[in-house]
Design a protein around this motif. Sequence first.
Motif, PDB file in Angstrom:
ATOM      1  N   ARG A   1      40.322  33.108  30.677  1.00  0.00           N
ATOM      2  CA  ARG A   1      41.411  34.197  30.672  1.00  0.00           C
ATOM      3  C   ARG A   1      41.084  35.083  32.087  1.00  0.00           C
ATOM      4  NH1 ARG A   1      41.066  34.808  25.135  1.00  0.00           N
ATOM      5  NH2 ARG A   1      39.445  36.208  25.316  1.00  0.00           N
ATOM      6  N   ILE A   2      39.598  35.228  32.609  1.00  0.00           N
ATOM      7  CA  ILE A   2      39.522  35.900  33.473  1.00  0.00           C
ATOM      8  C   ILE A   2      39.586  35.125  34.763  1.00  0.00           C
ATOM      9  CG2 ILE A   2      37.370  36.724  34.533  1.00  0.00           C
ATOM     10  CD1 ILE A   2      36.327  37.659  31.887  1.00  0.00           C
ATOM     11  N   ALA A   3      39.606  33.774  34.816  1.00  0.00           N
ATOM     12  CA  ALA A   3      39.770  32.760  35.728  1.00  0.00           C
ATOM     13  C   ALA A   3      41.181  32.757  36.037  1.00  0.00           C
ATOM     14  CB  ALA A   3      39.118  31.548  35.550  1.00  0.00           C
ATOM     15  N   ARG A   4      42.006  32.617  34.845  1.00  0.00           N
ATOM     16  CA  ARG A   4      43.511  32.672  35.203  1.00  0.00           C
ATOM     17  C   ARG A   4      44.005  34.195  35.767  1.00  0.00           C
ATOM     18  NH1 ARG A   4      43.463  30.839  29.639  1.00  0.00           N
ATOM     19  NH2 ARG A   4      43.519  28.713  29.481  1.00  0.00           N
ATOM     20  N   ARG A   5      43.167  35.035  35.467  1.00  0.00           N
ATOM     21  CA  ARG A   5      43.682  36.511  36.120  1.00  0.00           C
ATOM     22  C   ARG A   5      43.280  36.254  37.475  1.00  0.00           C
ATOM     23  NH1 ARG A   5      40.733  42.085  34.297  1.00  0.00           N
ATOM     24  NH2 ARG A   5      40.932  43.142  36.308  1.00  0.00           N
ATOM     25  N   ILE A   6      42.400  35.945  38.011  1.00  0.00           N
ATOM     26  CA  ILE A   6      41.770  35.797  39.364  1.00  0.00           C
ATOM     27  C   ILE A   6      42.964  34.979  40.054  1.00  0.00           C
ATOM     28  CG2 ILE A   6      40.196  34.686  40.990  1.00  0.00           C
ATOM     29  CD1 ILE A   6      37.865  35.379  39.023  1.00  0.00           C
ATOM     30  N   TYR A   7      43.364  33.700  39.497  1.00  0.00           N
ATOM     31  CA  TYR A   7      44.548  32.940  40.252  1.00  0.00           C
ATOM     32  C   TYR A   7      45.565  33.802  40.438  1.00  0.00           C
ATOM     33  CZ  TYR A   7      41.661  28.718  40.752  1.00  0.00           C
ATOM     34  OH  TYR A   7      40.691  27.729  41.132  1.00  0.00           O
ATOM     35  N   ASP A   8      46.183  34.195  39.252  1.00  0.00           N
ATOM     36  CA  ASP A   8      47.606  34.888  39.220  1.00  0.00           C
ATOM     37  C   ASP A   8      47.409  36.161  40.203  1.00  0.00           C
ATOM     38  OD1 ASP A   8      48.208  33.276  37.360  1.00  0.00           O
ATOM     39  OD2 ASP A   8      47.746  34.732  35.459  1.00  0.00           O
ATOM     40  N   GLN A   9      46.422  36.980  40.119  1.00  0.00           N
ATOM     41  CA  GLN A   9      46.388  37.977  41.105  1.00  0.00           C
ATOM     42  C   GLN A   9      46.559  37.548  42.526  1.00  0.00           C
ATOM     43  OE1 GLN A   9      43.269  40.649  40.147  1.00  0.00           O
ATOM     44  NE2 GLN A   9      44.112  41.590  38.581  1.00  0.00           N
ATOM     45  N   PHE A  10      45.671  36.377  42.916  1.00  0.00           N
ATOM     46  CA  PHE A  10      45.844  36.161  44.173  1.00  0.00           C
ATOM     47  C   PHE A  10      47.062  35.480  44.513  1.00  0.00           C
ATOM     48  CE2 PHE A  10      45.091  32.561  47.535  1.00  0.00           C
ATOM     49  CZ  PHE A  10      44.039  33.340  48.459  1.00  0.00           C
ATOM     50  N   ALA A  11      47.721  34.877  43.721  1.00  0.00           N
ATOM     51  CA  ALA A  11      49.064  34.205  44.062  1.00  0.00           C
ATOM     52  C   ALA A  11      50.209  35.541  44.209  1.00  0.00           C
ATOM     53  CB  ALA A  11      49.609  33.283  42.850  1.00  0.00           C
ATOM     54  N   ALA A  12      49.811  36.745  43.386  1.00  0.00           N
ATOM     55  CA  ALA A  12      50.741  37.516  43.943  1.00  0.00           C
ATOM     56  C   ALA A  12      50.346  38.316  45.145  1.00  0.00           C
ATOM     57  CB  ALA A  12      50.427  38.799  42.798  1.00  0.00           C
ATOM     58  N   GLY A  13      49.386  38.072  45.724  1.00  0.00           N
ATOM     59  CA  GLY A  13      49.187  38.598  47.167  1.00  0.00           C
ATOM     60  C   GLY A  13      47.843  39.488  47.208  1.00  0.00           C
ATOM     61  N   ARG A  14      47.179  39.683  46.165  1.00  0.00           N
ATOM     62  CA  ARG A  14      46.088  40.354  45.980  1.00  0.00           C
ATOM     63  C   ARG A  14      44.996  39.820  46.919  1.00  0.00           C
ATOM     64  NH1 ARG A  14      44.811  45.658  45.260  1.00  0.00           N
ATOM     65  NH2 ARG A  14      43.076  46.241  43.877  1.00  0.00           N
ATOM     66  N   SER A  15      44.251  40.734  47.579  1.00  0.00           N
ATOM     67  CA  SER A  15      43.176  40.374  48.424  1.00  0.00           C
ATOM     68  C   SER A  15      41.844  39.955  47.677  1.00  0.00           C
ATOM     69  CB  SER A  15      42.732  41.249  49.462  1.00  0.00           C
ATOM     70  OG  SER A  15      42.307  42.413  48.883  1.00  0.00           O
ATOM     71  N   ILE A  16      41.087  38.884  48.058  1.00  0.00           N
ATOM     72  CA  ILE A  16      39.916  38.632  47.353  1.00  0.00           C
ATOM     73  C   ILE A  16      38.948  40.055  47.188  1.00  0.00           C
ATOM     74  CG2 ILE A  16      37.709  37.325  47.389  1.00  0.00           C
ATOM     75  CD1 ILE A  16      39.170  35.077  48.858  1.00  0.00           C
ATOM     76  N   THR A  17      38.748  40.734  48.177  1.00  0.00           N
ATOM     77  CA  THR A  17      38.016  42.038  47.820  1.00  0.00           C
ATOM     78  C   THR A  17      38.889  42.974  46.777  1.00  0.00           C
ATOM     79  OG1 THR A  17      37.606  41.888  50.294  1.00  0.00           O
ATOM     80  CG2 THR A  17      37.341  43.948  49.108  1.00  0.00           C
ATOM     81  N   GLY A  18      39.989  43.163  46.859  1.00  0.00           N
ATOM     82  CA  GLY A  18      40.700  44.039  45.914  1.00  0.00           C
ATOM     83  C   GLY A  18      40.424  43.109  44.471  1.00  0.00           C
ATOM     84  N   ILE A  19      40.529  42.037  44.270  1.00  0.00           N
ATOM     85  CA  ILE A  19      40.271  41.290  43.018  1.00  0.00           C
ATOM     86  C   ILE A  19      38.944  41.650  42.501  1.00  0.00           C
ATOM     87  CG2 ILE A  19      40.110  38.879  41.918  1.00  0.00           C
ATOM     88  CD1 ILE A  19      42.301  37.988  43.605  1.00  0.00           C
ATOM     89  N   SER A  20      37.703  41.417  43.431  1.00  0.00           N
ATOM     90  CA  SER A  20      36.469  41.531  42.791  1.00  0.00           C
ATOM     91  C   SER A  20      36.425  43.002  42.552  1.00  0.00           C
ATOM     92  CB  SER A  20      35.332  41.224  44.048  1.00  0.00           C
ATOM     93  OG  SER A  20      35.854  42.007  45.058  1.00  0.00           O
ATOM     94  N   ARG A  21      36.982  44.028  43.386  1.00  0.00           N
ATOM     95  CA  ARG A  21      36.887  45.385  42.821  1.00  0.00           C
ATOM     96  C   ARG A  21      37.498  45.629  41.404  1.00  0.00           C
ATOM     97  NH1 ARG A  21      40.040  47.352  46.544  1.00  0.00           N
ATOM     98  NH2 ARG A  21      38.281  47.178  48.274  1.00  0.00           N
ATOM     99  N   ASP A  22      38.609  45.168  41.246  1.00  0.00           N
ATOM    100  CA  ASP A  22      39.098  45.295  39.809  1.00  0.00           C
ATOM    101  C   ASP A  22      38.282  44.911  38.733  1.00  0.00           C
ATOM    102  OD1 ASP A  22      41.489  46.225  41.312  1.00  0.00           O
ATOM    103  OD2 ASP A  22      42.865  44.639  41.099  1.00  0.00           O
ATOM    104  N   LEU A  23      37.833  43.606  38.996  1.00  0.00           N
ATOM    105  CA  LEU A  23      36.786  43.203  38.040  1.00  0.00           C
ATOM    106  C   LEU A  23      35.710  44.000  37.719  1.00  0.00           C
ATOM    107  CD1 LEU A  23      36.857  39.334  39.007  1.00  0.00           C
ATOM    108  CD2 LEU A  23      38.148  40.469  37.039  1.00  0.00           C
ATOM    109  N   ASN A  24      35.220  44.554  38.825  1.00  0.00           N
ATOM    110  CA  ASN A  24      33.981  45.517  38.553  1.00  0.00           C
ATOM    111  C   ASN A  24      34.394  46.931  37.994  1.00  0.00           C
ATOM    112  OD1 ASN A  24      31.867  43.833  39.798  1.00  0.00           O
ATOM    113  ND2 ASN A  24      32.640  44.269  41.877  1.00  0.00           N
ATOM    114  N   GLU A  25      35.420  47.391  38.462  1.00  0.00           N
ATOM    115  CA  GLU A  25      36.160  48.444  37.636  1.00  0.00           C
ATOM    116  C   GLU A  25      36.373  48.353  36.246  1.00  0.00           C
ATOM    117  OE1 GLU A  25      39.615  49.688  39.896  1.00  0.00           O
ATOM    118  OE2 GLU A  25      38.477  50.484  41.549  1.00  0.00           O
ATOM    119  N   ASP A  26      36.667  46.999  35.686  1.00  0.00           N
ATOM    120  CA  ASP A  26      36.598  46.899  34.421  1.00  0.00           C
ATOM    121  C   ASP A  26      35.596  46.386  33.554  1.00  0.00           C
ATOM    122  OD1 ASP A  26      39.495  47.278  34.871  1.00  0.00           O
ATOM    123  OD2 ASP A  26      39.939  45.139  35.011  1.00  0.00           O
TER     124      ASP A  26
END
Length: 550
Positions: free
Chosen positions: A229-254
């Motif tokens: 589920r976390i891996a799918r979340r990474i792919y979905d957020q990247f496909a939605a235009g999220r930057s790699i830095t933003g994705i890693s920041r969101d995962l750390n905040e959670d």
Amino acid sequence: MNTFGATDTTGLDASWDGVVIPERVRNRTSVALAVGDSLRRYVPQRPGCYLRTSCDRRGNEKGIDLQLQDAELKRIDLGWGLFTEVYRENDTRAFKKKRLAKSDGTTDWMVIRPAFRRMLSDLLSGRIDGVIFYDTDRLARQPRDLEDLIDIVEHAKRPAVGVTGELNLINDADRHMARMLCIMALKASEDTSRRVARNHLADASAGELTGRTPYAWNPDGTLRQDRARIARRIYDQFAAGRSITGISRDLNEDNIPSPRGTKWAQPTVKAILTNPRYCGFVSYQGKHRSEISRQRDGWGRVLLGEDGLPVLGRWEPVVSKKLWADTQLELDHRRLLGEQRGIAGNPQGANYRKYVFTGYLRCGICKAAMSTKRVACRGHVIYYCPGKGRNACGKVSRRAQPVDLHLESLIVEWAKAHSTQLPTRDEAADQTDPAHTLRTRISEIGARKRDLTSSWAKGSESVQGMRPDDYYQALASLNAELDRLEGELATHTPHARHGRARDYEGEWRTGGLEQRRALVGEIFSAIQVMPSGKGRAPFNPEHIKPLYLH
């Protein structure tokens, strides 16, 4: 009468009259003919013990402990003093080398064995006055490592003895025997490496999960639903235009742990986005891959079958093949966008400042490679010495923009001085230069690849009716052709500066990121950044010390 004191010369030849030979010299032991045997009689009082195991699956260090017991018996049998230091390297291989960047900008390949290197340093400094090692195959499997120890033994004239035999490296005959045993151990390691690599290739060709287990699966190939589920979340957020830095920041905040249980970082997220296994493709980068892939997306890792199609794995995928392919397209698009910003001289172009001189800048104090980061509160990028965590001093930092501008001016000056005469229009029209032909061909195939992937992602009319297998086969063929052409271009480029026209200034002003970095490597071996003192001192070009190759 001798004014310096009377000397008994009774029994000496008359030619020695008046020569005073000190008593300490006359009573000194004569030099032994069997040098090795005399040195072997030395009894160390501060010996060290080196122990190593290649693999410890249980992590209980049982093998090391057994070696230590045998080494203690050997020490007692030799009559040596108590061990001053026991150098333990558990679960450490002595065969495989790693690529290391040296402080002077060059590259070397070495076996990483910290305890072994510490043992050599202690023997050279005199902290220990002898070494007991378990066996030659535990001591070294690369001749370079063995020769490093032999050099120090010859210099310090202190013994190095094996437990399982009678070898003592203080003796030249034993040194030659140790060299032969090391070569035999190296051959055995290389044979094993070849067999293991062949088995990995066979398993990968059969669709088995090989190598390190990816983040979303168990070692037996079953899917871990929580991580999937976390891996799918990474792919979905990247496909939605999220930057790699933003994705890693969101995962750390959670508070979601990374694959290694630490915080998420950009390389960790990108590794998941580029791993073909997440869509069911087999990934293989092993020893039997005949060519080094120069593709920057995940396609360079895909294993192709005899039919030219990606080999499908036997595990359950996490994302669809189309989503993964679209992700590679988006990664390539963002990279090209960053390079275009750098070429245009945009002061906000992160890639332009972050990567052009990365790897060439060195701290002027400790000579460590300098890193790059953006200081958000000040809105600019800095070069900095990384600190003790990476064996550096951390005492030098500098704003990137003035350093880049100064280095660019030096490069332009160098380019004007070294550019050779350009061909005339008639000569240029012939286009006989192989490198020019290869670049043109690479540009054409790159355009075809972008058109194909873009049309497939958008579902354009030009690809309607094309089956997924046909699409992936066409894309794989284009990637293979790009790899082949770029490999040929790499063989032609180093010779371009010998006897051919080079417009260095034009290459720098119009070249892409990789071409600029290649040009920097042709000009500088390293660039030292000296400290500027305390406080916010103005930029001083004298603090930038480039080391030219020519």
